[in-house]
Design a protein around this motif. Structure first.
Motif, mmCIF file in Angstrom:
data_model
loop_
_atom_site.group_PDB
_atom_site.id
_atom_site.type_symbol
_atom_site.label_atom_id
_atom_site.label_comp_id
_atom_site.label_asym_id
_atom_site.label_seq_id
_atom_site.Cartn_x
_atom_site.Cartn_y
_atom_site.Cartn_z
ATOM 1 N N ASP A 93 -5.859 4.936 12.968
ATOM 2 C CA ASP A 93 -4.711 5.559 12.305
ATOM 3 C C ASP A 93 -3.801 4.526 11.648
ATOM 4 O OD1 ASP A 93 -5.538 8.105 13.006
ATOM 5 O OD2 ASP A 93 -4.307 8.167 14.821
ATOM 6 N N TRP A 94 -3.633 3.365 12.281
ATOM 7 C CA TRP A 94 -2.736 2.361 11.722
ATOM 8 C C TRP A 94 -3.238 1.837 10.376
ATOM 9 C CZ3 TRP A 94 -4.349 -2.650 10.900
ATOM 10 C CH2 TRP A 94 -5.499 -3.066 11.573
ATOM 11 N N LYS A 95 -4.559 1.785 10.221
ATOM 12 C CA LYS A 95 -5.127 1.347 8.946
ATOM 13 C C LYS A 95 -4.851 2.380 7.862
ATOM 14 C CE LYS A 95 -8.886 -1.435 10.791
ATOM 15 N NZ LYS A 95 -10.347 -1.588 10.883
ATOM 16 N N VAL A 96 -4.987 3.643 8.223
ATOM 17 C CA VAL A 96 -4.728 4.715 7.260
ATOM 18 C C VAL A 96 -3.259 4.696 6.846
ATOM 19 C CG1 VAL A 96 -4.729 7.213 6.916
ATOM 20 C CG2 VAL A 96 -6.616 6.129 8.146
ATOM 21 N N GLU A 97 -2.362 4.494 7.787
ATOM 22 C CA GLU A 97 -0.926 4.438 7.481
ATOM 23 C C GLU A 97 -0.610 3.259 6.562
ATOM 24 O OE1 GLU A 97 1.482 6.677 8.030
ATOM 25 O OE2 GLU A 97 -0.172 7.903 8.789
ATOM 26 N N LEU A 98 -1.206 2.093 6.837
ATOM 27 C CA LEU A 98 -1.018 0.939 5.958
ATOM 28 C C LEU A 98 -1.532 1.237 4.557
ATOM 29 C CD1 LEU A 98 -1.938 -2.197 8.088
ATOM 30 C CD2 LEU A 98 0.251 -1.657 7.069
ATOM 31 N N GLY A 99 -2.668 1.880 4.473
ATOM 32 C CA GLY A 99 -3.232 2.238 3.174
ATOM 33 C C GLY A 99 -2.320 3.190 2.416
ATOM 34 N N LYS A 100 -1.750 4.166 3.107
ATOM 35 C CA LYS A 100 -0.839 5.117 2.460
ATOM 36 C C LYS A 100 0.418 4.412 1.968
ATOM 37 C CE LYS A 100 -2.326 9.239 4.957
ATOM 38 N NZ LYS A 100 -1.944 10.256 5.952
ATOM 39 N N LYS A 101 0.954 3.500 2.769
ATOM 40 C CA LYS A 101 2.141 2.745 2.351
ATOM 41 C C LYS A 101 1.826 1.893 1.124
ATOM 42 C CE LYS A 101 4.468 2.330 6.811
ATOM 43 N NZ LYS A 101 4.943 1.397 7.843
ATOM 44 N N ALA A 102 0.662 1.274 1.122
ATOM 45 C CA ALA A 102 0.262 0.452 -0.018
ATOM 46 C C ALA A 102 0.099 1.299 -1.271
ATOM 47 C CB ALA A 102 -1.033 -0.293 0.300
ATOM 48 N N LEU A 103 -0.433 2.487 -1.134
ATOM 49 C CA LEU A 103 -0.596 3.401 -2.264
ATOM 50 C C LEU A 103 0.768 3.834 -2.801
ATOM 51 C CD1 LEU A 103 -2.944 4.739 -3.798
ATOM 52 C CD2 LEU A 103 -2.689 6.688 -2.279
ATOM 53 N N GLU A 104 1.682 4.186 -1.908
ATOM 54 C CA GLU A 104 3.029 4.604 -2.315
ATOM 55 C C GLU A 104 3.798 3.470 -2.980
ATOM 56 O OE1 GLU A 104 4.851 6.081 1.234
ATOM 57 O OE2 GLU A 104 3.518 7.816 1.354
ATOM 58 N N ALA A 105 3.572 2.244 -2.526
ATOM 59 C CA ALA A 105 4.272 1.083 -3.080
ATOM 60 C C ALA A 105 3.641 0.602 -4.382
ATOM 61 C CB ALA A 105 4.280 -0.050 -2.063
ATOM 62 N N GLY A 106 2.516 1.177 -4.758
ATOM 63 C CA GLY A 106 1.849 0.759 -5.977
ATOM 64 C C GLY A 106 0.946 -0.443 -5.800
ATOM 65 N N MET A 107 0.739 -0.851 -4.559
ATOM 66 C CA MET A 107 -0.135 -1.994 -4.301
ATOM 67 C C MET A 107 -1.600 -1.592 -4.443
ATOM 68 S SD MET A 107 1.987 -3.499 -1.074
ATOM 69 C CE MET A 107 0.846 -4.804 -0.675
ATOM 70 N N LEU A 108 -1.903 -0.358 -4.116
ATOM 71 C CA LEU A 108 -3.228 0.205 -4.360
ATOM 72 C C LEU A 108 -3.082 1.219 -5.479
ATOM 73 C CD1 LEU A 108 -4.629 0.955 -0.774
ATOM 74 C CD2 LEU A 108 -5.243 -0.922 -2.287
#
Length: 55
Positions: A3-18
């Motif tokens: 779950d922590w990886k998914v949360e990091l991925g979502k934060k990165a997507l929201e921040a425009g990093m992904l």
């Protein structure tokens, strides 16, 4: 996937990093070097934007 990886991925997507949401399904895969370089240069530009002389 943890779950922590998914949360990091979502934060990165929201921040425009992904930019591609499909990365959320591939967080355990290695990231190509060009992606890491693009991310690093984006962060550098955000933290230290180029200055323009007003003279």
């Amino acid at each position: 996937m943890e779950d922590w990886k998914v949360e990091l991925g979502k934060k990165a997507l929201e921040a425009g990093m992904l930019k591609d949401p499909q990365w959320l399904n591939r967080l355990d895969e290695p990231m190509p070097l060009w992606v890491l370089l693009e991310l690093a240069f984006t962060l550098i530009e955000r933290l230290d934007p180029p200055t323009i002389s007003y003279d």
